[in-house]
Scaffold this motif. Sequence first.
Motif, PDB file in Angstrom:
ATOM      1  N   ARG A 162      29.044  30.313  37.093  1.00  0.00           N
ATOM      2  CA  ARG A 162      29.128  31.118  35.875  1.00  0.00           C
ATOM      3  C   ARG A 162      30.548  31.510  35.509  1.00  0.00           C
ATOM      4  NH1 ARG A 162      24.521  33.194  38.376  1.00  0.00           N
ATOM      5  NH2 ARG A 162      22.600  32.842  37.239  1.00  0.00           N
ATOM      6  N   GLY A 163      31.465  31.447  36.486  1.00  0.00           N
ATOM      7  CA  GLY A 163      32.810  31.864  36.162  1.00  0.00           C
ATOM      8  C   GLY A 163      33.655  32.093  37.399  1.00  0.00           C
ATOM      9  N   ASP A 164      34.720  32.815  37.198  1.00  0.00           N
ATOM     10  CA  ASP A 164      35.724  33.038  38.235  1.00  0.00           C
ATOM     11  C   ASP A 164      35.434  34.353  38.964  1.00  0.00           C
ATOM     12  OD1 ASP A 164      37.952  33.426  39.778  1.00  0.00           O
ATOM     13  OD2 ASP A 164      39.397  33.030  38.180  1.00  0.00           O
ATOM     14  N   ILE A 165      34.929  34.239  40.209  1.00  0.00           N
ATOM     15  CA  ILE A 165      34.595  35.431  40.991  1.00  0.00           C
ATOM     16  C   ILE A 165      35.843  36.269  41.242  1.00  0.00           C
ATOM     17  CG2 ILE A 165      33.776  36.242  43.234  1.00  0.00           C
ATOM     18  CD1 ILE A 165      31.927  33.798  43.295  1.00  0.00           C
ATOM     19  N   ARG A 166      36.937  35.608  41.602  1.00  0.00           N
ATOM     20  CA  ARG A 166      38.179  36.326  41.902  1.00  0.00           C
ATOM     21  C   ARG A 166      38.639  37.152  40.702  1.00  0.00           C
ATOM     22  NH1 ARG A 166      41.783  37.375  46.370  1.00  0.00           N
ATOM     23  NH2 ARG A 166      43.694  38.147  45.408  1.00  0.00           N
ATOM     24  N   ARG A 167      38.497  36.607  39.522  1.00  0.00           N
ATOM     25  CA  ARG A 167      38.898  37.326  38.305  1.00  0.00           C
ATOM     26  C   ARG A 167      38.107  38.627  38.162  1.00  0.00           C
ATOM     27  NH1 ARG A 167      40.290  37.382  32.812  1.00  0.00           N
ATOM     28  NH2 ARG A 167      38.596  38.192  31.534  1.00  0.00           N
ATOM     29  N   ILE A 168      36.794  38.566  38.393  1.00  0.00           N
ATOM     30  CA  ILE A 168      35.964  39.771  38.303  1.00  0.00           C
ATOM     31  C   ILE A 168      36.428  40.807  39.322  1.00  0.00           C
ATOM     32  CG2 ILE A 168      33.629  40.685  38.550  1.00  0.00           C
ATOM     33  CD1 ILE A 168      34.033  38.898  36.064  1.00  0.00           C
ATOM     34  N   MET A 169      36.674  40.344  40.545  1.00  0.00           N
ATOM     35  CA  MET A 169      37.109  41.259  41.599  1.00  0.00           C
ATOM     36  C   MET A 169      38.445  41.920  41.241  1.00  0.00           C
ATOM     37  SD  MET A 169      34.716  41.142  43.820  1.00  0.00           S
ATOM     38  CE  MET A 169      33.562  40.140  44.743  1.00  0.00           C
ATOM     39  N   GLU A 170      39.358  41.139  40.680  1.00  0.00           N
ATOM     40  CA  GLU A 170      40.664  41.694  40.335  1.00  0.00           C
ATOM     41  C   GLU A 170      40.560  42.725  39.210  1.00  0.00           C
ATOM     42  OE1 GLU A 170      43.521  38.626  39.643  1.00  0.00           O
ATOM     43  OE2 GLU A 170      43.636  38.070  41.775  1.00  0.00           O
ATOM     44  N   ILE A 171      39.660  42.491  38.267  1.00  0.00           N
ATOM     45  CA  ILE A 171      39.451  43.490  37.210  1.00  0.00           C
ATOM     46  C   ILE A 171      38.905  44.776  37.809  1.00  0.00           C
ATOM     47  CG2 ILE A 171      38.084  44.045  35.152  1.00  0.00           C
ATOM     48  CD1 ILE A 171      38.308  41.061  34.384  1.00  0.00           C
ATOM     49  N   LEU A 172      37.995  44.652  38.768  1.00  0.00           N
ATOM     50  CA  LEU A 172      37.447  45.834  39.438  1.00  0.00           C
ATOM     51  C   LEU A 172      38.541  46.585  40.200  1.00  0.00           C
ATOM     52  CD1 LEU A 172      34.071  44.360  40.765  1.00  0.00           C
ATOM     53  CD2 LEU A 172      34.348  46.030  38.911  1.00  0.00           C
ATOM     54  N   VAL A 173      39.404  45.852  40.896  1.00  0.00           N
ATOM     55  CA  VAL A 173      40.509  46.485  41.622  1.00  0.00           C
ATOM     56  C   VAL A 173      41.458  47.181  40.644  1.00  0.00           C
ATOM     57  CG1 VAL A 173      42.546  46.050  43.061  1.00  0.00           C
ATOM     58  CG2 VAL A 173      40.368  44.957  43.625  1.00  0.00           C
ATOM     59  N   ALA A 174      41.735  46.524  39.525  1.00  0.00           N
ATOM     60  CA  ALA A 174      42.630  47.115  38.528  1.00  0.00           C
ATOM     61  C   ALA A 174      42.071  48.413  37.954  1.00  0.00           C
ATOM     62  CB  ALA A 174      42.878  46.119  37.395  1.00  0.00           C
ATOM     63  N   HIS A 175      40.744  48.585  38.065  1.00  0.00           N
ATOM     64  CA  HIS A 175      40.113  49.806  37.544  1.00  0.00           C
ATOM     65  C   HIS A 175      39.710  50.777  38.648  1.00  0.00           C
ATOM     66  CE1 HIS A 175      39.905  47.277  33.935  1.00  0.00           C
ATOM     67  NE2 HIS A 175      39.871  48.408  33.271  1.00  0.00           N
TER      68      HIS A 175
END
Length: 525
Positions: A162-175
């Motif tokens: 469905r997409g980039d897992i790492r990207r989702i995780m990094e957005i969560l870390v950024a928040h």
Amino acid sequence: MKKELQLQLTPEEAYNEEVFQNTVLKRLGLASENQEIIARQVKRSIDARGRQVKVNVTAEVFFKEKPTPFLTSPKAYQNVSNKESIIIVGAGPAGLFAALRAIELGVKPIIIERGKDVRSRRRDIAAINKDHIVNPESNYCFGEGGAGTYSDGKLYTRSKKRGDIRRIMEILVAHGATEEILVDAHPHIGTNKLPKLVAELRESILQAGGQVLFETKVVDFILESNAIKGVITAEGERIFGKGVILATGHSARDIFHLLHHKKILIEAKPFALGVRIEHAQNLIDRIQYHCAVDRGPYLPASSYSLVHQTTYEGKQRGVFSFCMCPGGFIVPAATSPGEIVVNGMSPSRRDSKFANSGMVVAVELEDLPQYQKYGPLAAMMFQAEVEQKAWKLGGESQTAPAQRMADFTQKRLSKDLLETSYQPGLLSVDMYEVLPDFIAQRLKQGLLAFGQKMKGYLTNDAQIIGVESRTSSPVRIPRDKESFEHPIIKGLYPCAEGAGYAGGIVSAAMDGERCAEKLIEKVFG
């Protein structure tokens, strides 16, 4: 200079930072007082297959240089307050990440959420636990952040398509999430920390000019020539947008009824139904980590994953553990008065003395012949009837029917029940009366098999609590495989768990992003 190492460590070496640094230096044959070398873990997973638990670690070692940041500065979102709008129904992970992706692509998102903001949800959740009052608009499933916010926060997913897992995780870390979620094989935030993170995601959306409307319930769609132009709220407000992402979650039965009433194509979907099983966490630790007393100060609370194929009346169906919550709690997840639904959650430290897991049986549509009269709502109506029966047998409150595990396998009513993490309380009930026969018989087979696989698992020092029924959506809202658009209603983008296309926080977030991308590509080019 940077070097990568593959290490197999003891729990202390992996989870005690000072010991970890010294261990890396020893492996490199360097003095422990060397100040010019910094080691950092980038991947970590526990291997408990042997008698001695090991932790597999991928480490980066930096020589005479500072480690590069795990995360670059969070992206500054552009202002979209004066841009064209799309509508997103639902403020769970799919809706929130769809909104952020829309902003990145220069489109204004309008999120419409039937429930309350994440902070205000707490009062309604407390009312379920203490007073057995279920607010159908604000509960463990409905409200900002969706079902995952107050029911665990596990971030592990196998869904990479469905997409980039790492990207989702990094957005969560950024928040606000800890960088540990970028390292651990089975990352977890915790229900005590997720609310603040969810509020930060919303703040990014608002600061960029997006809108978030709480306590605003969609009750109808604005349709013209098989195209959706907007939605109508319970207050009669008509909200228009260039497309609608429907991200309402797996429990929004009113939306499924609305779609069916409007003759918008939907389909009945297989799902799974069963119970929550609660053990002492120490018992699961002793089984999984092969320890005589306790797991010690470094290992996290252990989990398990079990699956068994059962045969009943000539049909094979799987029985499997679902949403295992080490060091967690069982919570009341009903979305309407007159039903019992249980789910599991864990705080970030996973320090409860209880372990719980869903233990569910696969339900195929051919198992439900008497419900076929409901057409695409067949599985949903079956699910609802089981929940209502559990409520009646539990005493017509949020007190849940329960039975000790070994008693259940021996068809024996439990004289008493164990201490539990489930706040509304338990009532000893014959769970064969609560569960449909084909579920109960398969569950019994599964538990007997799991008792053979995990010695000590099948015990009367554990109990089953019913019912675990919201495993996935019992309805699928079809969409084109390439465009993600509904095959008949143009501009409608069914999304994530509620539409049958995701199964957790991360997969839902990725699906939300993809839906936003597909909608915006179609409408704006």
